[in-house]
Design a protein around this motif. Structure first.
Motif, short mmCIF file in Angstrom:
data_model
loop_
_atom_site.label_atom_id
_atom_site.label_comp_id
_atom_site.label_asym_id
_atom_site.label_seq_id
_atom_site.Cartn_x
_atom_site.Cartn_y
_atom_site.Cartn_z
N ASP A 1 16.78 -5.11 -14.02
CA ASP A 1 16.22 -5.96 -12.97
C ASP A 1 16.32 -5.28 -11.61
O ASP A 1 15.37 -5.28 -10.82
N ALA A 2 17.49 -4.70 -11.32
CA ALA A 2 17.70 -4.07 -10.02
C ALA A 2 16.81 -2.84 -9.84
O ALA A 2 16.18 -2.66 -8.79
N ASP B 1 22.99 -12.79 -7.42
CA ASP B 1 23.98 -13.85 -7.51
C ASP B 1 25.08 -13.48 -8.50
O ASP B 1 24.88 -12.65 -9.40
N HIS B 2 26.23 -14.11 -8.33
CA HIS B 2 27.35 -13.88 -9.24
C HIS B 2 28.18 -15.15 -9.34
O HIS B 2 28.02 -16.09 -8.54
N GLN B 3 29.07 -15.19 -10.32
CA GLN B 3 29.91 -16.37 -10.51
C GLN B 3 31.28 -15.94 -11.01
O GLN B 3 31.40 -15.06 -11.87
N ASP C 1 9.32 -13.05 -6.08
CA ASP C 1 9.26 -13.97 -7.21
C ASP C 1 9.71 -15.33 -6.68
O ASP C 1 10.87 -15.50 -6.30
N ALA C 2 8.80 -16.28 -6.64
CA ALA C 2 9.11 -17.59 -6.05
C ALA C 2 9.95 -18.45 -6.96
O ALA C 2 10.63 -19.38 -6.50
N GLU C 3 9.93 -18.18 -8.26
CA GLU C 3 10.62 -19.06 -9.20
C GLU C 3 12.12 -18.78 -9.25
O GLU C 3 12.93 -19.70 -9.24
N ILE C 4 12.53 -17.50 -9.30
CA ILE C 4 13.96 -17.19 -9.48
C ILE C 4 14.83 -17.69 -8.33
O ILE C 4 15.85 -18.34 -8.61
N PRO C 5 14.60 -17.46 -7.03
CA PRO C 5 13.60 -16.57 -6.44
C PRO C 5 14.16 -15.16 -6.22
O PRO C 5 15.38 -14.93 -6.31
N ILE C 6 13.26 -14.24 -5.90
CA ILE C 6 13.62 -12.91 -5.43
C ILE C 6 12.92 -12.72 -4.09
O ILE C 6 11.70 -12.86 -4.00
N LEU C 7 13.71 -12.42 -3.06
CA LEU C 7 13.18 -12.33 -1.70
C LEU C 7 13.60 -11.01 -1.06
O LEU C 7 14.72 -10.54 -1.26
N GLY D 1 18.58 1.42 7.96
CA GLY D 1 17.18 1.20 7.61
C GLY D 1 16.91 0.88 6.16
O GLY D 1 15.74 0.84 5.74
N ALA D 2 17.95 0.67 5.36
CA ALA D 2 17.75 0.33 3.95
C ALA D 2 17.00 -1.00 3.82
O ALA D 2 17.41 -2.01 4.41
N ARG D 3 15.92 -0.98 3.06
CA ARG D 3 15.12 -2.18 2.85
C ARG D 3 15.80 -3.03 1.78
O ARG D 3 16.06 -2.56 0.69
N THR D 4 16.05 -4.30 2.11
CA THR D 4 16.94 -5.15 1.31
C THR D 4 16.15 -6.15 0.48
O THR D 4 15.27 -6.84 0.99
N VAL D 5 16.53 -6.24 -0.80
CA VAL D 5 15.94 -7.23 -1.71
C VAL D 5 17.08 -8.01 -2.36
O VAL D 5 18.08 -7.43 -2.78
N VAL D 6 16.92 -9.33 -2.42
CA VAL D 6 17.98 -10.22 -2.91
C VAL D 6 17.43 -11.06 -4.05
O VAL D 6 16.39 -11.70 -3.93
N SER D 7 18.18 -11.07 -5.17
CA SER D 7 17.77 -11.87 -6.33
C SER D 7 18.76 -13.01 -6.56
O SER D 7 19.98 -12.80 -6.55
#
Length: 335
Positions: free
Chosen positions: A106-107, A121-123, A153-159, A214-220
């Motif tokens: 995924d990453a 996310d984590h738990q 991805d709007a459902e998970i989401p991933i932004l 300048g790292a472009r960040t993506v969060v799931s």
């Protein structure tokens, strides 16, 4: 694509490292992807060498042994080894945590879309909801749809977040737990963890430095990491009867001082940092004086280091102690 996995190791119970490595072995990789694990034994009470003696996994494991320097120093030793061998990506995994089988796939899929810094996310095993669900800032980020946010991805989401918005969010709240992070290796060649921040803040400062570079960040928001129980220098320091909580608070004060000095911040971000410095000055002063009154001595070497960063800290401690005392229960909720 070649991915290096850095695992700092310091544990008192046997079998923890094997559990982490099993989760690496279970990764469902894309065709052409390969992994190498770097285990950095930070003078662990249970030696990593003994844990690896019977390991028969297919993923190559390199062992680095060093004198105890804390998690930041251990990760730095891993980054030095990774840089020498030219990997494409670096993933971090704490030895008491495990990955879900699709974590790396995924990453890496997201990084190949043009992003550089991924976390998800984590738990924790003793928690009933995930970290993203529990954290107000992350709940707000999930609903964010302003100009600085790209919906993948709007459902998970991933932004994906632009630099100003993720920087402000990451200063205000610890967002990216280390075992969830996968980063493009080219962004960490010049960056290292701050080993002085042994009990708190060293990883948060590193992620902020990535963003500032300048790292472009993506969060799931996908739950891909489970955090187990082992030696954890941060969570082990929440015993209010121990001087460890004094040290953890002191390291948080050091973190915000270091952040203000090291990175170029916007006026808004600098205001957030100044607020946190004020908060942790009060917290450290109260907890330090309380420990002394209870005939327990906090780590004095840390106090001297903080005094060098903040010359007025020690003389004002008794006054801050008295100011916090009537409101200690309310203020402690922010520490």
């Amino acid at each position: 694509m070649r991915t290096a996995i850095i695992i700092p190791f310091y544990q008192r119970d046997k079998g923890i490292l094997s559990r982490a490595l099993e989760s690496v072995e279970a990764q469902r990789l894309r065709e052409g992807d390969s992994l190498t694990v770097f285990v950095i034994d930070d003078e662990s009470p249970v030696p990593a060498r003994s844990e690896l003696a019977a390991w028969q996994g297919k993923v190559p494991v390199r062992l680095i042994e060093q004198k105890n320097g804390g998690p930041g120093a251990a990760r730095n030793a891993g980054l030095d080894a990774v840089e020498a061998e030219g990997y494409d990506h670096v993933a971090f995994l704490d030895s008491d945590d495990i990955w879900q089988p699709t974590h790396l796939r995924d990453a890496l899929d997201l990084l190949e879309k043009g992003y550089d810094f991924h976390f998800c996310d984590h738990q924790r095993t003793d928690d009933d909801i995930t970290y993203f669900e529990r954290t107000p800032a992350l709940r707000e980020m999930r609903e964010a749809r302003h100009a600085g946010v790209t919906v993948i991805d709007a459902e998970i989401p991933i932004l994906a977040f632009d630099q100003p918005s993720i920087m402000t969010a990451s200063i205000g709240t610890y967002l990216s737990q280390t075992s969830t992070v996968v980063v493009r290796q080219s962004f960490v060649r010049q960056l290292r963890f701050e080993p002085r921040l042994r009990n708190a803040g060293e990883d948060q400062l590193f992620w902020l430095s990535l963003i500032a570079a300048g790292a472009r960040t993506v969060v799931s928001w996908k739950l891909n990491v489970l955090c187990g129980r082992g030696v954890n220098v941060y969570f082990d320091a929440f015993d209010w009867r121990s001087t460890k909580v004094v040290d953890r608070t002191g390291y948080m004060l050091m973190f915000f001082h270091t952040l203000a000095r090291r990175l170029s911040l916007s006026p808004e971000d600098r205001s957030i940092v100044a607020n946190r410095v004020s908060r942790y000055r009060r917290a450290y002063s109260y907890l330090f004086m309380r420990a002394l009154l209870q005939r327990r001595v906090p780590t004095l070497s840390l106090a001297w280091k903080l005094a060098a960063l903040d010359p007025g800290l020690l003389p004002a401690m008794p006054f801050r102690f008295l100011a916090v005392l009537p409101h200690r229960e309310q203020e402690s909720l922010q520490w």
